[in-house]
Design an enzyme around this catalytic site. Structure first.
Site: not given
Ligand code: NOJ
Length: 733
Positions: A266
């Protein structure tokens, strides 16, 4: 640029051969570049420089095909290895056409429609050059304070798995290589939804058995359905951040489940090991995460900065790097990026097309859950004048909900727009918003509203949450309506005109009082672009509500976590507890019977999982099970007769639950194991049949082995998690 030359030769070879051939020609720098993903919301020229240097595998958040195509050209023609880029985006519930938030989609219990809507989403997104979508999100969410409950499919493991897999199928289409397909990304692996106190990003403490039986199965369902990628989660579970958890990413996911796709961290969660306190610096974090099995570093640059040195110093084996790169190259080849690297050009654009909008409208309709109806809805011929109030009646941006990055609010159909457009000829529609937005505290318009309410045949109040009240990093400690919305409803309820309250929100709110004072309640979640039209159709009876809650509604925040499939306990609540006034002053020893409950609130929720009303009524009868003794590899065949006992067509969601009292480890009271939507004409009856493989009843036993245990089971077929007919069966050797 060696990748360019053998394209036609490439096409005839197997993907594995092509990957090996390409890999063998790549330098260590080329390889490391294939593991680095960055945000594209920066100066394009700077990004181009990076692409030219070959330090990027994937770019997020660029949705202009002119820009993605130019970057792609640079990657192919000017970067050292000539490997195409993969453009990614959070395509979570729709793209330009915004669908209901996933929690709303889940309320439809309609996996076919969800799959069809996800396919449409892929059509829209791929037109913009997006071939990698960061969804579906399948975190089990049992705490509505957590803002990301909006992005989830709710509290149930089986349901989350089925619906997430439908999204995977919709995004990935028949073949990943089709230019209308996007690689799906199952997230967040794993346990993120159990954040302590619902505070986003917080620690989780999920024990091994619960992890395996509750949190992991939806991911397994997606892996089994060919999901191309998986995203790690921000949380640490019991001390280990997921992105650096080798057991999770390698032993379980790859070695036991056989997952062959890409694992992406993530955002910044490789470097996140530092604030978590398990890595000294980015170098240390990069070492731990690559070895754990995290292939792509989203946005922390830890791999880019340190992998070369780590390999040269022998702290990471180059074979580990190769393995990760292999998976990324394979995905790019499966997507056909080497043959068709550019955004597809559609002869006829699918963006906001009639078909796409109609499907979104149907899904929004099916996601609406009617929680109460004292014979007010649908509005009939006798209704000549309607008063519309509330800040969500005309909130084109807010009704799209969280992660509506590409939704354009000028395309949103709001309730007031749809009501006027569809019914304005027949009914006088007065509109007094009263509050400009859900957190508005003004009471200035209340008197005017009351006066108008006296003249109306019915009041439609649209209340709820702004878009930014839910989603990532948007947790709440109170789930009451914000601003002066409650006071507004109290004021309008003082007038003797029937009140229909429509909630548009990203989560279950605590609405006990509003349920009491309203004559009807529709819960519409954040319904997306077509939300207003869907609601107008339901309010005036063009369609009948069929949504069922995918999550339990608490009476108050103190009841959280509250979910239907809680365990048997030694001190089970009886259902009569929770009345402070009934406790004598002198009582020292509990007069509550030593049960697992609160002194000040009933043990039951406000609305239970699976609940939802329709404009018609359904009756179940004649539950029949084919065999009452089955073995672990059998399939249970069970049926029930469903009758539409009302006066109009409607859809019921028949839900199958099983439960057992005695096992080698404590068990949930009941668990969802199947569901079917059944549409019946007035008076029509149908036998609804279920096939339940006994293997679906497996759980991690006392020895932590996934197995089906012999013994006695109850099986319910019902219209929600509390009401239904039951039968019994035994699992035998
Ligand atoms: C953080 C988020 O937790 C995740 O769900 C998302 O896909 C990513 N950022 C990318 O934007």
């Amino acid at each position: 640029m060696f990748a360019l030359l053998p394209f036609c030769v490439f096409a005839q070879q197997s993907i594995d051969q092509r990957v090996e051939e390409l890999l063998s020609k790549m330098t260590i720098e080329d390889k490391i570049g294939q593991l680095n993903q960055m945000d594209g919301r920066r100066d394009v020229e700077k990004i181009k420089d990076e692409v030219r240097r070959g330090t990027l595998t994937s770019i997020m958040n660029i949705v202009d095909p002119a820009v993605t195509n130019e970057l792609q050209r640079v990657a192919i023609e000017e970067s050292p290895a000539g490997i195409p880029l993969l453009f990614a985006r959070d395509v979570v519930h729709g793209f330009n056409t915004v669908l209901p938030i996933p929690l709303g989609m889940a309320a439809s219990w309609d996996e076919e429609l969800i799959e069809a809507a996800a396919r449409n989403t892929a059509l829209e997104a791929t037109e913009r050059g997006i071939r990698w979508a960061f969804a579906p999100m399948m975190d089990i969410a049992r705490d509505a304070r957590w803002g990301r409950i909006a992005e989830s499919f709710g509290e149930d493991t089986y349901m989350a798995g089925r619906l997430a897999a439908a999204v995977v199928r919709g995004y990935q289409g028949e073949s990943l290589s089709d230019q209308t397909s996007m690689a799906a990304c199952a997230k967040h692996f794993v346990g993120y939804g159990d954040a302590e106190g619902g505070r986003d990003y917080n620690t989780t403490t999920i024990p091994p058995r619960t992890l395996r039986d509750v949190y992991l199965p939806p991911f397994k369902a997606c892996v089994d359905d060919g999901c191309a990628s998986i995203m790690t989660s921000f949380n640490d579970n019991d001390g280990l951040p997921s992105t650096g958890n080798r057991w999770l990413l390698t032993e379980l996911l790859r070695e036991q489940w056989g997952f062959e796709g890409v694992v992406v961290s993530d955002w910044g969660s490789v470097a996140g090991l530092i604030p978590h306190g398990v890595a000294h610096d980015k170098r240390d974090a990069a070492q731990q995460c690559i070895v754990a099995g995290c292939d792509v570093d989203m946005s922390s640059r830890s791999y880019l900065l340190h992998l070369k040195d780590l390999i040269e110093k022998g702290e990471v084996d180059e074979a580990v790097l190769d393995e990760a790169v292999r998976r990324v190259l394979k995905l790019k080849m499966e997507l056909g990026l080497f043959e068709q690297p550019y955004a597809r050009t559609a002869e006829k654009s699918d963006i906001y097309s009639e078909e796409v909008l109609n499907t979104a409208c149907r899904l929004a309709e099916e996601s609406v859950v009617m929680l109460k109806n004292e014979s007010v809805l649908p509005l009939g011929e006798d209704v000549k004048r309607v008063l519309v109030v509330g800040p969500m009646a005309d909130a084109p941006y807010d009704q799209m909900g969280t992660w509506a990055l590409d939704g354009d609010k000028t395309h949103s159909v709001t309730p007031i727009m749809a009501l006027r457009e569809e019914w304005g000829d027949r009914v006088v529609i007065d509109y007094i918003p009263c509050l400009t937005h859900p957190r508005d505290k003004s009471t200035a318009e209340f008197k005017k509203m009351q006066k108008a309410a006296r003249k109306a045949d019915v009041v439609l109040a649209f209340v709820g949450e702004e878009q930014m009240m839910s989603g990532e990093a948007h947790s709440l400690s109170s789930l009451d309506l914000q601003g002066a919305q409650s006071q507004m409803l109290e004021a309008v309820a003082e007038v003797d005109t029937p009140l229909v309250t429509v909630f548009m929100a990203g989560r279950p709110l605590t609405i006990a009082r509003q349920v009491e004072i309203s004559d009807a309640i529709l819960y519409a979640w954040h319904p997306g672009t077509m939300g207003g039209k869907a609601l107008a159709n339901i309010i005036f009876g063009k369609s009948s509500p069929s949504g069922k809650l995918p999550v339990t509604f608490p009476r108050n925040v103190g009841q959280i976590p509250i979910y239907y499939n809680h365990k048997h306990t030694s001190h089970r609540a009886k259902g009569t507890e929770g009345n402070l006034d009934s406790i004598p002053r002198e009582a020292y020893q509990s007069v509550m019977g030593h049960t697992s409950s609160y002194l000040d609130v009933a043990p039951s929720p406000l609305f239970h999982f699976g609940y939802g009303l329709s404009y018609t009524t359904f009756e179940l009868s004649d539950i029949a099970i084919e065999k009452t003794a089955v073995t672990a590899d059998d399939t249970i065949r069970v049926s029930v007769v469903v009758k539409n006992s009302g006066t109009r067509e409607g859809t019921e969601v028949v839900q199958l639950y099983t439960g057992r009292k005695t096992a080698s480890v404590t068990q949930p009271m009941k668990e969802l194991k199947g569901f079917q939507r059944v549409t019946l004409a007035a008076g029509e009856s149908r036998k609804v049949e279920f096939e339940l493989p006994v293997s679906r009843l497996a759980f991690h036993n006392r020895d932590m082995v996934l197995a089906v245990e012999e013994g006695k089971y109850t099986l319910w077929l019902g219209t929600d998690s509390q009401n239904g007919l039951k039968t019994y069966f035994k699992i035998i050797k």
